[in-house]
Design a protein around this motif. Structure first.
Motif, short mmCIF file in Angstrom:
data_model
loop_
_atom_site.label_atom_id
_atom_site.label_comp_id
_atom_site.label_asym_id
_atom_site.label_seq_id
_atom_site.Cartn_x
_atom_site.Cartn_y
_atom_site.Cartn_z
N GLY A 219 -58.78 -2.00 -32.17
CA GLY A 219 -58.75 -1.30 -30.89
C GLY A 219 -59.53 0.01 -30.93
O GLY A 219 -60.43 0.19 -31.75
N GLN A 220 -59.22 0.91 -30.00
CA GLN A 220 -59.81 2.26 -29.93
C GLN A 220 -61.34 2.23 -29.78
O GLN A 220 -62.05 3.03 -30.40
CB GLN A 220 -59.40 3.10 -31.15
CG GLN A 220 -57.92 3.25 -31.34
CD GLN A 220 -57.21 3.80 -30.10
OE1 GLN A 220 -57.85 4.41 -29.23
NE2 GLN A 220 -55.90 3.59 -30.01
N LYS A 221 -61.84 1.36 -28.92
CA LYS A 221 -63.29 1.24 -28.75
C LYS A 221 -63.91 2.54 -28.26
O LYS A 221 -64.97 2.95 -28.75
CB LYS A 221 -63.60 0.10 -27.77
CG LYS A 221 -63.28 -1.28 -28.32
CD LYS A 221 -63.64 -2.37 -27.31
CE LYS A 221 -63.32 -3.75 -27.85
NZ LYS A 221 -63.64 -4.83 -26.88
N LYS A 222 -63.27 3.20 -27.30
CA LYS A 222 -63.86 4.43 -26.74
C LYS A 222 -63.92 5.54 -27.78
O LYS A 222 -64.93 6.23 -27.91
CB LYS A 222 -63.04 4.87 -25.52
CG LYS A 222 -63.17 3.96 -24.31
CD LYS A 222 -62.36 4.50 -23.13
CE LYS A 222 -62.49 3.58 -21.92
NZ LYS A 222 -61.67 4.07 -20.77
N SER A 223 -62.83 5.71 -28.52
CA SER A 223 -62.79 6.78 -29.52
C SER A 223 -63.81 6.53 -30.62
O SER A 223 -64.51 7.45 -31.07
CB SER A 223 -61.38 6.88 -30.12
OG SER A 223 -60.44 7.20 -29.13
N ILE B 70 -51.02 4.55 -33.01
CA ILE B 70 -52.07 3.78 -32.34
C ILE B 70 -53.38 3.79 -33.14
O ILE B 70 -54.40 3.32 -32.66
CB ILE B 70 -52.33 4.29 -30.91
CG1 ILE B 70 -52.63 5.79 -30.89
CG2 ILE B 70 -51.14 3.98 -30.01
CD1 ILE B 70 -52.98 6.33 -29.51
N GLY B 71 -53.33 4.33 -34.37
CA GLY B 71 -54.50 4.27 -35.24
C GLY B 71 -55.26 5.57 -35.42
O GLY B 71 -56.39 5.55 -35.91
N GLU C 31 -56.26 5.75 -26.90
CA GLU C 31 -55.52 4.93 -25.96
C GLU C 31 -54.48 4.07 -26.68
O GLU C 31 -54.67 3.70 -27.84
CB GLU C 31 -56.48 4.02 -25.19
CG GLU C 31 -57.50 4.78 -24.36
CD GLU C 31 -58.49 3.84 -23.68
OE1 GLU C 31 -58.70 2.73 -24.21
OE2 GLU C 31 -59.04 4.22 -22.64
N ASN C 32 -53.39 3.75 -25.99
CA ASN C 32 -52.42 2.82 -26.54
C ASN C 32 -53.09 1.47 -26.76
O ASN C 32 -54.00 1.08 -26.03
CB ASN C 32 -51.22 2.66 -25.61
CG ASN C 32 -50.32 3.88 -25.64
OD1 ASN C 32 -50.74 4.96 -26.05
ND2 ASN C 32 -49.10 3.72 -25.19
N LEU C 33 -52.64 0.76 -27.78
CA LEU C 33 -53.22 -0.53 -28.10
C LEU C 33 -52.86 -1.58 -27.06
O LEU C 33 -51.79 -1.52 -26.44
CB LEU C 33 -52.73 -1.00 -29.47
CG LEU C 33 -53.08 -0.10 -30.66
CD1 LEU C 33 -52.42 -0.63 -31.93
CD2 LEU C 33 -54.58 0.01 -30.85
N GLU D 44 -54.00 -6.48 -29.63
CA GLU D 44 -54.39 -5.58 -30.73
C GLU D 44 -53.17 -5.19 -31.56
O GLU D 44 -53.21 -5.19 -32.80
CB GLU D 44 -55.08 -4.34 -30.15
CG GLU D 44 -56.41 -4.64 -29.48
CD GLU D 44 -56.96 -3.48 -28.68
OE1 GLU D 44 -58.15 -3.53 -28.30
OE2 GLU D 44 -56.20 -2.51 -28.39
N LEU D 45 -52.10 -4.83 -30.87
CA LEU D 45 -50.87 -4.46 -31.57
C LEU D 45 -50.34 -5.64 -32.38
O LEU D 45 -49.89 -5.47 -33.53
CB LEU D 45 -49.82 -3.98 -30.56
CG LEU D 45 -48.44 -3.62 -31.12
CD1 LEU D 45 -48.53 -2.62 -32.25
CD2 LEU D 45 -47.55 -3.08 -29.99
#
Length: 367
Positions: free
Chosen positions: A10-14, A39-40, A201-203, A207-208
């Protein structure tokens, strides 16, 4: 995108923001990684540090093991007996406490989504900040980019934050700070202004589920069920699993039924059992499960909304609505959220619990 960042679920934007900063060769010296717990953010900080040191595999290996002087990992610690302001963060801790902390760090190294479990660790001590200053004063090869990672940075008190501020203002060359928090509002505005804030962002549910299966070895069926109740947080999912999720969700349904049927002692017994086993943090998660039960009863009334939390309980949900057709679930949910916050205020548990039960019992029974 970097191969390192591809390991993060996840976390594509970050990840995209960090990749652009690296490619620009204008990486800020201080970051705040902000977002829900679990959330990573920590994993991203580690992979970011490795990417910054992409030309040095030996350093990357040391970063993986959270080894100084490559990584200074700072987190909340208990206070030792007779500890004074002149003591180091570990000086007055017992041997058994230090061994327990070392064991937790080993788990964190093996699993970047693991959450440290350290008894009575409620604040990041000022001595830990002084330890950071000593770390910064160590001369090291200029080509090595070193990182200070502060986990749960909101646990820094004002004195500690002000002390840290001096290091953020004039950091040594090739030293980067990452402050990780799910309560960014607790950090001083002056720290905000000196840091590059990245909001995580929350997963997503899939993804979770992948994190739970890959890093915690959770069975696919159980992982799929618990993700629906976890709001995209590995931390929340892990807590629910520790609390024997499937049994807990059944107790949430029983609690709602007992309360509606005015079986006050039975309902109170359930919430007391939860408190005895898991404390107030467990009760708050339990109330979330009750909320989700009532949300499902609302969904059942709306034919177009069938994405239930309680998968496999559709018949029970339908029966509940038929038996209690005049239920005002929205009002109950609002009040459940209110009472959930009360459990953080050291108020009398029985009084809060009974008030909660009475609130649900106020549902008007159907004919």
């Amino acid at each position: 995108m970097s191969d390192f960042f591809n390991k993060i679920i996840g976390q594509k934007k970050s990840k995209l923001v960090l990749t652009k900063l690296i490619n620009s060769r204008r990486v800020p010296h201080a970051f705040i990684f902000s977002g829900s717990k679990g959330i990573g953010k920590f994993f991203t900080a580690i992979e970011f540090a490795k990417q910054i040191n992409a030309s040095d595999p030996a350093t990357q290996s040391q970063i993986n093991t959270l080894s100084e002087p490559f990584i200074k990992y700072v987190f909340a610690l208990p206070r030792g007996k007779s500890e004074s302001g002149d003591d180091g963060p570990f000086d007055k801790l017992t041997k058994s406490t230090i061994e327990a902390i070392q064991s937790e760090i080993k788990e964190k190294v093996k699993n970047p989504y693991y959450f440290l479990k350290i008894d009575n660790a409620n604040t990041i001590k000022i001595s830990s900040i002084r330890d950071i200053i000593r770390f910064l004063n160590i001369y090291y090869q200029p080509e090595i980019k070193r990182f200070v990672i502060i986990d749960d940075a909101h646990l820094l008190n004002e004195e500690s934050q002000n002390s840290l501020l001096k290091s953020l203002e004039e950091p040594p060359e090739n030293v980067f700070f990452v402050l990780i928090t799910d309560k960014i509002e607790y950090l001083l505005k002056t720290i905000h202004s000196r840091s590059f804030v990245i909001n995580f962002e929350n997963l997503l549910e899939d993804e979770l589920e992948e994190v739970l299966k890959s890093y915690f070895g959770i069975d696919g069926v159980l992982a799929s069920k618990v993700t629906k109740f976890s709001n995209g947080s590995v931390y929340k999912a892990a807590k629910l699993l520790e609390m024997e999720f499937e049994s807990l969700s059944e107790k949430a349904i029983d609690f709602a039924r007992f309360s509606v049927m005015k079986k006050y002692s039975s309902a109170l017994a359930i919430i007391n059992e939860i408190n005895d086993k898991y404390g107030t943090s467990g009760i708050k998660l339990f109330i979330d499960l009750i909320n989700m039960w009532f949300l499902d009863t609302i969904k059942e009334k709306c034919s177009e909304l069938k994405d239930f939390y309680y998968i496999g309980k559709e018949e029970s949900i339908s029966k509940f609505n038929k038996r209690f057709p005049k239920t005002k679930q929205e009002d109950i949910i609002e009040n459940l959220n209110k009472y959930s916050n009360y459990f953080d205020r050291n108020l009398n548990l029985n009084i809060i619990s009974l008030s909660l039960i009475f609130e649900i019992a106020a549902i008007e029974l159907g004919d």
